[in-house]
Scaffold this active site. Structure first.
Site, PDB file in Angstrom:
ATOM      1  CG  HIS A 152      -1.994  -1.086   1.128  1.00 17.10           C
ATOM      2  ND1 HIS A 152      -2.543  -1.517  -0.058  1.00 17.10           N
ATOM      3  CD2 HIS A 152      -2.589  -1.814   2.114  1.00 17.10           C
ATOM      4  CE1 HIS A 152      -3.426  -2.476   0.206  1.00 17.10           C
ATOM      5  NE2 HIS A 152      -3.471  -2.676   1.503  1.00 17.10           N
ATOM      6  CG  HIS A 203      -7.316  -0.749   2.741  1.00 14.23           C
ATOM      7  ND1 HIS A 203      -7.732  -1.214   3.966  1.00 14.23           N
ATOM      8  CD2 HIS A 203      -6.575  -1.752   2.186  1.00 14.23           C
ATOM      9  CE1 HIS A 203      -7.241  -2.419   4.174  1.00 14.23           C
ATOM     10  NE2 HIS A 203      -6.532  -2.774   3.100  1.00 14.23           N
ATOM     11  CG  ASP A 250      -5.039 -10.477   1.939  1.00 11.79           C
ATOM     12  OD1 ASP A 250      -5.523  -9.664   1.117  1.00 11.79           O
ATOM     13  OD2 ASP A 250      -4.144 -10.167   2.741  1.00 11.79           O
ATOM     14  CD  GLU A 284      -7.939  -3.649  -0.427  1.00 10.38           C
ATOM     15  OE1 GLU A 284      -6.842  -3.146  -0.765  1.00 10.38           O
ATOM     16  OE2 GLU A 284      -8.032  -4.668   0.290  1.00 10.38           O
TER      17      GLU A 284
END
Length: 402
Positions: A153, A223, A302, A367
């Site tokens: 990120h 996010h 994830d 996302e």
């Protein structure tokens, strides 16, 4: 940094609120007054609250309210969402994103609770990439025992720990930030603008734009952690998810894509037909185990899902639904993929609103994005922005009940 934090601690003291406002500067107060007056002429009501100061800028919290009573709260710290309140099927209005009560908690946030992430949202393997024969090393903040193998990120501060410029616009707020050449190791001065607008159909729209003076990777996304039960009453395992994706990008044990595109057909990653998040989350699967977290036996989701139908236009690509409250959220996006994270590492150590612990799977992230580690995989959709080009993308989060 210590002086900023000390001053903010003082500003949080009720007895010193007036002094804190003065410290923010008369210009900041005048801007807030102008913004509020401007908002009064719009169909969506907008108000501005001064929260504090960081990096020499006033930190505001903006509240947007539409005709249906939906409210969205935003802050220019990380250009983030701090609250989204919508009605359930009985008309009860509650918050459907995780968050905190105070500015200081966002300042100290550990876990990307609501901000815009980038320059490159998601991961870059070893924090390295090459553009036109030049190798770049960006900061590493994720992976391995010391979280120093890959970048996640955008790095240690990225865009999520920055004070953005902001102003009220028609039915929304525009946030802008200049990421300077070399920031977190990235090349080029990147001018970024993110515009949030709300309409009376309960649609929160994000329009992203960026330009650069050197080639650089760009992959921006929101996010936020969603939980449609309202006010974090239940975990997210009973909520039902649909993702219009026929492939994923499999990962290694540090969550970096291998480069493969894998079919979801006949796997636990098939969300083309709506199913409860918890339905297959405790199945022995190597990819699932790489998600890690509190469930050391099974792990969790994830991963990056690749949309079946993508042509860079706005398309409805995912839906989250809570059968108990009746709330749903559609995600309409121009992006080619979406990262679904099932709250695997939420362990109760972080306290959210009203001091309530954020326990295991209290929220999930969805996302819209380009693929993780794209700069290192030429067959993935391009994420390199060049001078003279403009990065543009939009995503809409539409709320309703059924």
């Amino acid at each position: 940094m210590l002086s900023i934090k000390n001053s903010l601690v003082l500003s949080a003291n009720t007895a010193l609120v007036v002094a804190a406002l003065t410290a923010c500067g008369q210009k900041g107060l005048e801007t807030s007054a102008v913004d509020t007056a401007k908002a009064q002429t719009q169909s969506v009501k907008i108000s501005t609250e001064v929260w504090g100061e960081a990096e020499g800028k006033t930190i505001n919290q903006y509240t947007l309210m539409n005709a249906q009573g939906m409210t969205v709260k935003l802050t220019n710290w990380g250009a983030g969402v701090t609250s989204i309140k919508v009605a359930d099927r009985d008309g009860k209005i509650e918050d459907v994103v995780l968050g905190y009560d105070s500015w200081l908690e966002y300042y100290d946030d550990c876990c990307y609770t609501g901000p815009i992430v980038g320059r490159f949202g998601n991961r870059i393997g070893k924090g390295q990439f090459t553009i036109d024969g030049v190798e770049y090393q960006v900061t590493r903040n994720n992976g391995g025992a010391n979280n120093d193998v890959n970048q996640l990120h955008g790095g240690k501060k990225g865009l999520h720990k920055r004070a953005w410029d902001s102003r009220v616009i028609n039915n929304g707020v525009e946030m802008s930030y200049l990421s300077i050449d070399g920031e977190e190791g990235y090349p080029g001065n990147l001018n970024i603008k993110v515009t949030y607008t709300l309409n009376n159909d309960n649609e929160l729209r994000l329009d992203y734009q960026a330009t650069t003076d050197k080639k650089t990777p760009v992959n921006l996304t929101l996010h936020a952690y969603f939980n449609l039960s309202g006010d974090n009453k239940r975990d997210i395992e009973g909520q039902v998810l649909t993702i219009k994706a026929d492939k994923t990008t499999p990962i290694d044990n540090l969550l970096i894509p291998t480069g493969e595109l894998a079919s979801v057909e006949g796997t636990i990653f098939d969300f083309r037909t709506a199913k409860a998040i918890g339905q297959d989350i405790r199945v022995k699967n190597t990819q699932l185990s790489y998600g890690g977290g509190m469930d050391t036996e099974y792990g969790g989701y994830d991963h990056n899902w690749v949309f079946s139908d993508w042509d860079k236009s706005l398309k409805h690509q995912a839906t989250l639904y809570d059968p108990i409250s009746g709330r749903y959220m559609d995600i309409i996006t121009q992006e080619p993929a979406i990262q679904f994270y099932s709250g695997n590492f939420m362990d109760g150590s972080v306290k959210g609103r009203n001091g309530k612990p954020i326990k295991f799977r209290a929220g999930l992230a969805l996302e819209p994005q380009h693929f993780p580690d794209s700069p290192n995989h030429k067959h993935f959709p391009n994420t390199i922005l060049a001078p003279g080009e403009t990065y543009t993308t939009s995503s809409i989060y539409k709320f309703g009940v059924k």
